[in-house]
Design a protein around this motif. Structure first.
Motif, PDB file in Angstrom:
ATOM      1  N   TRP A  63      43.059  46.315  39.407  1.00 24.91           N
ATOM      2  CA  TRP A  63      43.565  44.946  39.533  1.00 24.91           C
ATOM      3  C   TRP A  63      43.833  44.437  38.123  1.00 24.91           C
ATOM      4  CZ3 TRP A  63      45.325  42.058  43.431  1.00 24.91           C
ATOM      5  CH2 TRP A  63      44.994  42.427  44.734  1.00 24.91           C
ATOM      6  N   TYR A  64      45.068  43.936  37.937  1.00 27.28           N
ATOM      7  CA  TYR A  64      45.447  43.294  36.689  1.00 27.28           C
ATOM      8  C   TYR A  64      45.661  41.808  36.971  1.00 27.28           C
ATOM      9  CZ  TYR A  64      46.267  47.703  34.204  1.00 27.28           C
ATOM     10  OH  TYR A  64      46.112  48.924  33.586  1.00 27.28           O
ATOM     11  N   VAL A  65      45.444  40.979  35.940  1.00 23.71           N
ATOM     12  CA  VAL A  65      45.595  39.535  36.092  1.00 23.71           C
ATOM     13  C   VAL A  65      46.433  38.985  34.946  1.00 23.71           C
ATOM     14  CG1 VAL A  65      43.420  39.067  34.875  1.00 23.71           C
ATOM     15  CG2 VAL A  65      44.351  37.356  36.437  1.00 23.71           C
ATOM     16  N   GLN A  66      47.224  37.973  35.271  1.00 22.73           N
ATOM     17  CA  GLN A  66      48.018  37.301  34.246  1.00 22.73           C
ATOM     18  C   GLN A  66      47.817  35.808  34.383  1.00 22.73           C
ATOM     19  OE1 GLN A  66      52.295  38.061  34.251  1.00 22.73           O
ATOM     20  NE2 GLN A  66      52.313  37.893  32.023  1.00 22.73           N
ATOM     21  N   TYR A  67      47.060  35.232  33.440  1.00 22.97           N
ATOM     22  CA  TYR A  67      46.870  33.789  33.402  1.00 22.97           C
ATOM     23  C   TYR A  67      48.102  33.141  32.775  1.00 22.97           C
ATOM     24  CZ  TYR A  67      42.066  35.209  34.270  1.00 22.97           C
ATOM     25  OH  TYR A  67      40.937  35.791  34.819  1.00 22.97           O
ATOM     26  N   SER A  68      48.252  31.856  33.029  1.00 23.88           N
ATOM     27  CA  SER A  68      49.426  31.139  32.547  1.00 23.88           C
ATOM     28  C   SER A  68      49.576  31.287  31.041  1.00 23.88           C
ATOM     29  CB  SER A  68      49.301  29.654  32.914  1.00 23.88           C
ATOM     30  OG  SER A  68      50.416  28.943  32.443  1.00 23.88           O
ATOM     31  N   ARG A  69      50.758  31.719  30.621  1.00 20.83           N
ATOM     32  CA  ARG A  69      51.110  31.864  29.204  1.00 20.83           C
ATOM     33  C   ARG A  69      50.246  32.896  28.478  1.00 20.83           C
ATOM     34  NH1 ARG A  69      52.123  26.589  30.271  1.00 20.83           N
ATOM     35  NH2 ARG A  69      50.043  25.879  29.728  1.00 20.83           N
ATOM     36  N   GLN A  70      49.666  33.827  29.227  1.00 17.97           N
ATOM     37  CA  GLN A  70      48.913  34.915  28.604  1.00 17.97           C
ATOM     38  C   GLN A  70      49.495  36.248  29.049  1.00 17.97           C
ATOM     39  OE1 GLN A  70      44.642  34.764  28.761  1.00 17.97           O
ATOM     40  NE2 GLN A  70      44.593  32.528  28.709  1.00 17.97           N
ATOM     41  N   ARG A  71      49.128  37.292  28.340  1.00 19.00           N
ATOM     42  CA  ARG A  71      49.653  38.612  28.700  1.00 19.00           C
ATOM     43  C   ARG A  71      48.870  39.201  29.865  1.00 19.00           C
ATOM     44  NH1 ARG A  71      49.422  41.819  23.268  1.00 19.00           N
ATOM     45  NH2 ARG A  71      49.990  39.797  22.434  1.00 19.00           N
ATOM     46  N   LEU A  72      49.502  40.128  30.526  1.00 15.43           N
ATOM     47  CA  LEU A  72      48.868  40.841  31.623  1.00 15.43           C
ATOM     48  C   LEU A  72      47.687  41.653  31.087  1.00 15.43           C
ATOM     49  CD1 LEU A  72      49.566  41.285  34.667  1.00 15.43           C
ATOM     50  CD2 LEU A  72      50.779  43.336  33.969  1.00 15.43           C
ATOM     51  N   GLN A  73      46.579  41.618  31.799  1.00 11.24           N
ATOM     52  CA  GLN A  73      45.389  42.333  31.331  1.00 11.24           C
ATOM     53  C   GLN A  73      44.629  42.906  32.510  1.00 11.24           C
ATOM     54  OE1 GLN A  73      42.124  39.510  29.982  1.00 11.24           O
ATOM     55  NE2 GLN A  73      43.801  38.046  30.237  1.00 11.24           N
ATOM     56  N   LEU A  74      43.873  43.965  32.241  1.00 12.26           N
ATOM     57  CA  LEU A  74      43.078  44.580  33.282  1.00 12.26           C
ATOM     58  C   LEU A  74      41.946  43.647  33.702  1.00 12.26           C
ATOM     59  CD1 LEU A  74      42.447  47.259  34.883  1.00 12.26           C
ATOM     60  CD2 LEU A  74      40.760  47.704  33.078  1.00 12.26           C
ATOM     61  N   LEU A  75      41.761  43.497  35.009  1.00 13.05           N
ATOM     62  CA  LEU A  75      40.623  42.748  35.524  1.00 13.05           C
ATOM     63  C   LEU A  75      39.505  43.734  35.877  1.00 13.05           C
ATOM     64  CD1 LEU A  75      39.397  40.057  36.444  1.00 13.05           C
ATOM     65  CD2 LEU A  75      40.419  40.449  38.682  1.00 13.05           C
ATOM     66  N   LEU A  76      39.823  44.712  36.730  1.00 12.53           N
ATOM     67  CA  LEU A  76      38.827  45.728  37.037  1.00 12.53           C
ATOM     68  C   LEU A  76      39.515  46.966  37.626  1.00 12.53           C
ATOM     69  CD1 LEU A  76      38.453  45.650  40.383  1.00 12.53           C
ATOM     70  CD2 LEU A  76      37.064  43.676  39.851  1.00 12.53           C
ATOM     71  N   ARG A  77      38.779  48.085  37.614  1.00 15.26           N
ATOM     72  CA  ARG A  77      39.262  49.330  38.202  1.00 15.26           C
ATOM     73  C   ARG A  77      38.163  49.898  39.082  1.00 15.26           C
ATOM     74  NH1 ARG A  77      40.220  53.466  33.252  1.00 15.26           N
ATOM     75  NH2 ARG A  77      40.655  54.844  35.006  1.00 15.26           N
ATOM     76  N   HIS A  78      38.550  50.587  40.130  1.00 17.27           N
ATOM     77  CA  HIS A  78      37.552  50.923  41.145  1.00 17.27           C
ATOM     78  C   HIS A  78      36.515  51.912  40.652  1.00 17.27           C
ATOM     79  CE1 HIS A  78      39.514  54.777  42.211  1.00 17.27           C
ATOM     80  NE2 HIS A  78      38.383  55.057  42.808  1.00 17.27           N
ATOM     81  N   ILE A  79      36.868  52.797  39.720  1.00 15.33           N
ATOM     82  CA  ILE A  79      35.881  53.792  39.316  1.00 15.33           C
ATOM     83  C   ILE A  79      34.759  53.169  38.502  1.00 15.33           C
ATOM     84  CG2 ILE A  79      37.520  55.682  39.395  1.00 15.33           C
ATOM     85  CD1 ILE A  79      37.577  55.575  36.332  1.00 15.33           C
TER      86      ILE A  79
END
Lengths: 112, 110
Positions: B35-51
Motif C-alpha cells: 500500500w502506497y499513500v500520497q498526502y496532499s502536496r506530498q510525494r507518493l510513499q510506501l505505507l506498508l507491505r505484506h511481508i
C-alpha cells in the motif's frame, strides 16, 4: 534518506515539441521507473531500467523513449509531444528485486 | 497478466469511524503486495507491505490468498489519514514489474 529529484515541477510545452524530463536519485539504486499518474487511471508504467543503458517497456511506452547513461539519472523523452500526454509524471527508484519504490515529487506536464 | 482492482474511487468516513480500503488482485503466482499513500502536496510513499506484517500509523493489511484481497484497515480514522491510497502488486523472484491500482481517495470528515 533517499532522495529522488525531478528537474521540473511544472512544464508547459506545445504540440510537436521534444520534451525531456529528468530524474536523479542519490541512493545508488539499480532500478529506475517512469510512471504517469492520471485521475481514475492510477499509476501506469511507461518505462523502467534495471541497469545503466538497459531499458524495458512498461504498459504504455508509445510516444515515449528513455535514456540511462549514468546509474543515478533516468530521462524520459517525449519525441513529439501531444495533448494526450498532458499528465503528472512520476519517477521512482529502488534496489534490485522486489523492493520499496521511492518516488520523486512529480512533474506536471501540460501540452498545448 | 497481473491486475489490481480498487473498487472505490472515494471513501468518506467520519473521524473515529473504522476504515477499510478494498484491494483485490489477479496474479497466477505468489505476489508481493504493497500500500502506497500520497498526502496532499506530498510525494507518493510506501505505507506498508505484506511481508513486513507491521502496522504503520495504525493501518494494517492482511493478504488473503483465497479471496485474492489485500484490504487496508484502521479501527479509528483520523483527519490526517485523508489522502490518496494506492494498492500495488509485484511478482516474486528476480525483477518483477509493479502494477498499481487506480487509487482510492480517503476523506475523513471531522
Amino acid at each position: 534518506d533517499v532522495k529522488v529529484t525531478q528537474s521540473s515541477r511544472y512544464l508547459v510545452k506545445r504540440t510537436g515539441e521534444k520534451v525531456f524530463l529528468e530524474c536523479v536519485q542519490d541512493m545508488d539504486h539499480e532500478n529506475m521507473f517512469w510512471y504517469r499518474q492520471d485521475p481514475g487511471l492510477g499509476l501506469r508504467l511507461i518505462y523502467f531500467s534495471y541497469d545503466v543503458k538497459m531499458k524495458e517497456k512498461g504498459d504504455i511506452p508509445e510516444g515515449y523513449s528513455v535514456s540511462r547513461e549514468k546509474k543515478e539519472r533516468f530521462s524520459l523523452i517525449l519525441e513529439s509531444a501531444s495533448t494526450n500526454q498532458t499528465s503528472m509524471y512520476l519517477c521512482a527508484s529502488s534496489f534490485p528485486g522486489v523492493d520499496t519504490q521511492y518516488f520523486g515529487p512529480g512533474t506536471r506536464l501540460t501540452v498545448l | 497478466a497481473q491486475r489490481v482492482t480498487q473498487p472505490e474511487k472515494l471513501l468518506s468516513v467520519f473521524k473515529g469511524a473504522p476504515v477499510e480500503l478494498k484491494c483485490n488482485y489477479s496474479y497466477s503466482g505468489s505476489p508481493e503486495l504493497f500500500w502506497y499513500v500520497q498526502y496532499s502536496r506530498q510525494r507518493l510513499q510506501l505505507l506498508l507491505r505484506h511481508i513486513s506484517r507491521e502496522s504503520i500509523k495504525g493501518f494494517t493489511a492482511d493478504l488473503n490468498k483465497g479471496e485474492t484481497s489485500f484490504h487496508l484497515k484502521k479501527p479509528f480514522a483520523q483527519e490526517e489519514d485523508s489522502a490518496m491510497y494506492y494498492c500495488a502488486l509485484s511478482g516474486n523472484g528476480g525483477y518483477q514489474k509493479v502494477t498499481f491500482g487506480t487509487g482510492t481517495k480517503l476523506q475523513v470528515i471531522p
